[in-house]
Design a protein around this motif. Structure first.
Motif, mmCIF file in Angstrom:
data_model
loop_
_atom_site.group_PDB
_atom_site.id
_atom_site.type_symbol
_atom_site.label_atom_id
_atom_site.label_comp_id
_atom_site.label_asym_id
_atom_site.label_seq_id
_atom_site.Cartn_x
_atom_site.Cartn_y
_atom_site.Cartn_z
ATOM 1 N N GLU A 1 11.977 56.556 24.471
ATOM 2 C CA GLU A 1 12.245 56.400 25.897
ATOM 3 C C GLU A 1 10.984 56.633 26.714
ATOM 4 O O GLU A 1 10.107 57.401 26.310
ATOM 5 C CB GLU A 1 13.334 57.388 26.314
ATOM 6 N N GLY B 1 14.184 54.362 19.055
ATOM 7 C CA GLY B 1 14.862 54.713 20.298
ATOM 8 C C GLY B 1 13.977 55.510 21.244
ATOM 9 O O GLY B 1 14.449 56.459 21.878
ATOM 10 N N GLU C 1 11.799 50.271 19.859
ATOM 11 C CA GLU C 1 13.200 49.908 19.619
ATOM 12 C C GLU C 1 13.747 50.596 18.375
ATOM 13 O O GLU C 1 14.856 51.130 18.383
ATOM 14 C CB GLU C 1 13.315 48.388 19.504
ATOM 15 N N GLU C 2 12.980 50.603 17.291
ATOM 16 C CA GLU C 2 13.433 51.164 16.019
ATOM 17 C C GLU C 2 13.718 52.660 16.113
ATOM 18 O O GLU C 2 14.684 53.149 15.521
ATOM 19 C CB GLU C 2 12.376 50.908 14.942
ATOM 20 N N THR D 1 1.667 53.257 21.143
ATOM 21 C CA THR D 1 3.084 53.356 21.478
ATOM 22 C C THR D 1 3.309 54.431 22.538
ATOM 23 O O THR D 1 4.044 54.210 23.512
ATOM 24 C CB THR D 1 3.909 53.650 20.211
ATOM 25 N N GLN E 1 6.199 47.688 20.384
ATOM 26 C CA GLN E 1 7.536 47.405 20.916
ATOM 27 C C GLN E 1 8.598 47.564 19.831
ATOM 28 O O GLN E 1 9.679 48.096 20.071
ATOM 29 C CB GLN E 1 7.593 45.998 21.523
ATOM 30 N N GLN E 2 8.276 47.135 18.625
ATOM 31 C CA GLN E 2 9.198 47.289 17.495
ATOM 32 C C GLN E 2 9.462 48.774 17.230
ATOM 33 O O GLN E 2 10.604 49.175 17.006
ATOM 34 C CB GLN E 2 8.628 46.618 16.252
#
Length: 157
Positions: free
Chosen positions: A75, A73, A70-71, A26, A66-67
């Motif tokens: 950046e 936040g 998004e989960e 990630t 990717q999850q």
């Protein structure tokens, strides 16, 4: 450490390894240091992901990353671990190799009062992580006992 969803189940070392590998994946995807991902997840998020790791490991790792982005936040930043001097590092370690480095460090320094989430938070906040994540240095491929000793000393000298 007990699974929060199935209290009769223990979270395994493989679950820890998976989460450490996913932190690395990630962070690389968003060009951030691992520490950033861990901070944004916090203890609650880490406990959650450790508890579902036995299911998530069968998912597409890019989709899982990717999850998480998004989960939590997450950046994009400017920390690119692949930018190495080719004279110092012919290639960078894989996500799985780095997940193993960090999982071993968590396990080798874990105290009786800590669970895996506490260990992850402590390790990824250590100043030696900057050295481990600098692939122009040799720190990431040193033997586990050497990395553990460096952690306790606070440096690789």
């Amino acid at each position: 450490m007990k699974n929060i969803y199935f209290p009769e189940e223990e979270i395994s070392k493989d679950d820890l390894y998976f989460v450490c590998s996913m932190i690395e994946r990630t962070a690389r995807k968003i060009n951030q240091p691992n520490r950033y991902v861990v901070e944004r997840m916090g203890k609650r998020g880490l406990v959650d992901k450790l508890s579902v790791a036995n299911v998530l490991h069968s998912e597409n790792p890019e989709a899982v990353a990717q999850q998480w982005i998004e989960e939590y936040g997450l950046e994009c930043g400017g920390f690119d671990v692949s930018q190495v001097n080719p004279d110092l590092a012919a290639r960078i370690p894989t996500v799985l190799q780095m997940g193993k480095v960090y999982a071993r460090l968590v396990l080798s320094t874990l105290t009786h009062e800590e669970d895996y989430a506490d260990g992850i938070l402590r390790i990824y906040h250590s100043p030696i992580c900057r050295t481990i994540d600098n692939y122009n240095s040799s720190a990431y491929y040193e033997p586990s006992y050497f990395i553990t000793r460096a952690y306790y000393q606070g440096n690789f000298n």
